[in-house]
Design an enzyme around this catalytic site. Structure first.
Site, PDB file in Angstrom:
ATOM      1  N   GLU A  40      28.332  19.659   5.734  1.00 48.17           N
ATOM      2  CA  GLU A  40      27.973  20.328   4.531  1.00 48.17           C
ATOM      3  C   GLU A  40      26.651  20.643   4.560  1.00 48.17           C
ATOM      4  OE1 GLU A  40      24.285  19.374   2.129  1.00 48.17           O
ATOM      5  OE2 GLU A  40      23.741  18.623   4.619  1.00 48.17           O
ATOM      6  N   ASP A  44      27.739  23.907   0.787  1.00 47.17           N
ATOM      7  CA  ASP A  44      27.026  22.877  -0.513  1.00 47.17           C
ATOM      8  C   ASP A  44      26.662  24.761  -1.007  1.00 47.17           C
ATOM      9  OD1 ASP A  44      24.401  22.976  -1.649  1.00 47.17           O
ATOM     10  OD2 ASP A  44      23.543  23.582  -0.208  1.00 47.17           O
ATOM     11  N   ASP A 107      27.257  14.829  -0.143  1.00 52.48           N
ATOM     12  CA  ASP A 107      27.169  15.232   0.830  1.00 52.48           C
ATOM     13  C   ASP A 107      28.229  15.096   1.691  1.00 52.48           C
ATOM     14  OD1 ASP A 107      23.932  16.160   1.757  1.00 52.48           O
ATOM     15  OD2 ASP A 107      24.044  13.976   2.883  1.00 52.48           O
ATOM     16  N   GLU A 110      29.973  18.405  -0.209  1.00 59.56           N
ATOM     17  CA  GLU A 110      29.832  19.554   0.485  1.00 59.56           C
ATOM     18  C   GLU A 110      30.818  19.182   1.767  1.00 59.56           C
ATOM     19  OE1 GLU A 110      25.755  19.784  -2.329  1.00 59.56           O
ATOM     20  OE2 GLU A 110      26.032  18.724  -0.179  1.00 59.56           O
TER      21      GLU A 110
END
Length: 212
Positions: A40, A44, A107, A110
């Site tokens: 994650e 991101d 989350d 990502e």
């Protein structure tokens, strides 16, 4: 695994990466093994890069400040969670305890980005991101200008509007803020966000959309 790969639109060489992307920390805390946190974190950054690149191509005359706001309108928790819920990615998430919130859903998106990047490179990650977010990119110039909080104050002029902080949870590097919205002393909405302003905007949006 084949079902989720079909939804994602990518077939993993290393299936363990996809398993990690779909494992919440609460599950690994109980059962051991790895979870999606590092994926994650990586995803991101990849998501920010891909969206920034696509916005720069789509809107070459816009300045950095405007593009940044447009990017935030796409990669924040609410729109990403909406995509995850709509596509059904969250149905494959392993959780040990807790509620499935919008922040967790974002989350997951990502983490999938990070897993695809490690398994198949940046172009496969780009294909996945654009498959799901192309529509948001196309309307980003309109969505970034929406200020739900200001609209709420205009609509409820003469009423008492109060946003109350309701604490902070999450990791130190990625806190989640909780806010409640009261109108004339009545609780009308509550929301979470990566900062207080975002949580307040989400509260205001909830109220305005209920009245449509």
């Amino acid at each position: 695994m084949q079902d989720i790969e079909t939804l994602i639109g990518y077939t993993f060489v290393d299936k363990d990466k996809l398993q990690r992307a779909l494992t919440h920390p609460s599950y690994s805390h109980i059962h051991g093994g790895e979870n999606y946190q590092k994926l994650e974190f990586l995803g991101d950054s990849i998501l920010d890069f891909i969206i920034a690149d696509e916005l720069g191509k789509a809107y070459p005359s816009f300045d950095e400040g405007r593009l940044t706001k447009m990017r935030c309108a796409i990669v924040s928790a609410t729109p990403l969670a909406g995509i995850v819920k709509e596509r059904g990615y969250d149905k494959y998430l392993k959780m040990g305890f807790g509620d499935l919130s919008d922040n967790i859903r974002s989350d997951v998106f990502e983490a999938i980005c990070g897993a695809i990047y490690l398994d198949g490179g940046i172009e496969n990650a780009r294909k996945f991101i654009l498959k799901d977010l192309q529509e948001l990119i196309s309307v980003a110039n309109d969505n970034w200008k929406k200020d739900f909080k200001s609209t709420l104050y205009e609509k409820y002029s003469g009423h008492t509007i109060e946003f109350k902080d309701n604490g902070k949870t999450g990791e130190e590097h990625r806190p989640i803020f909780s806010v409640e919205l009261y109108i004339d002393g009545n609780l009308v909405a509550s929301a979470e966000g990566e900062n207080k302003k975002r949580a307040q905007q989400k509260c205001a949006r909830q109220v305005l959309e209920k009245e449509k």
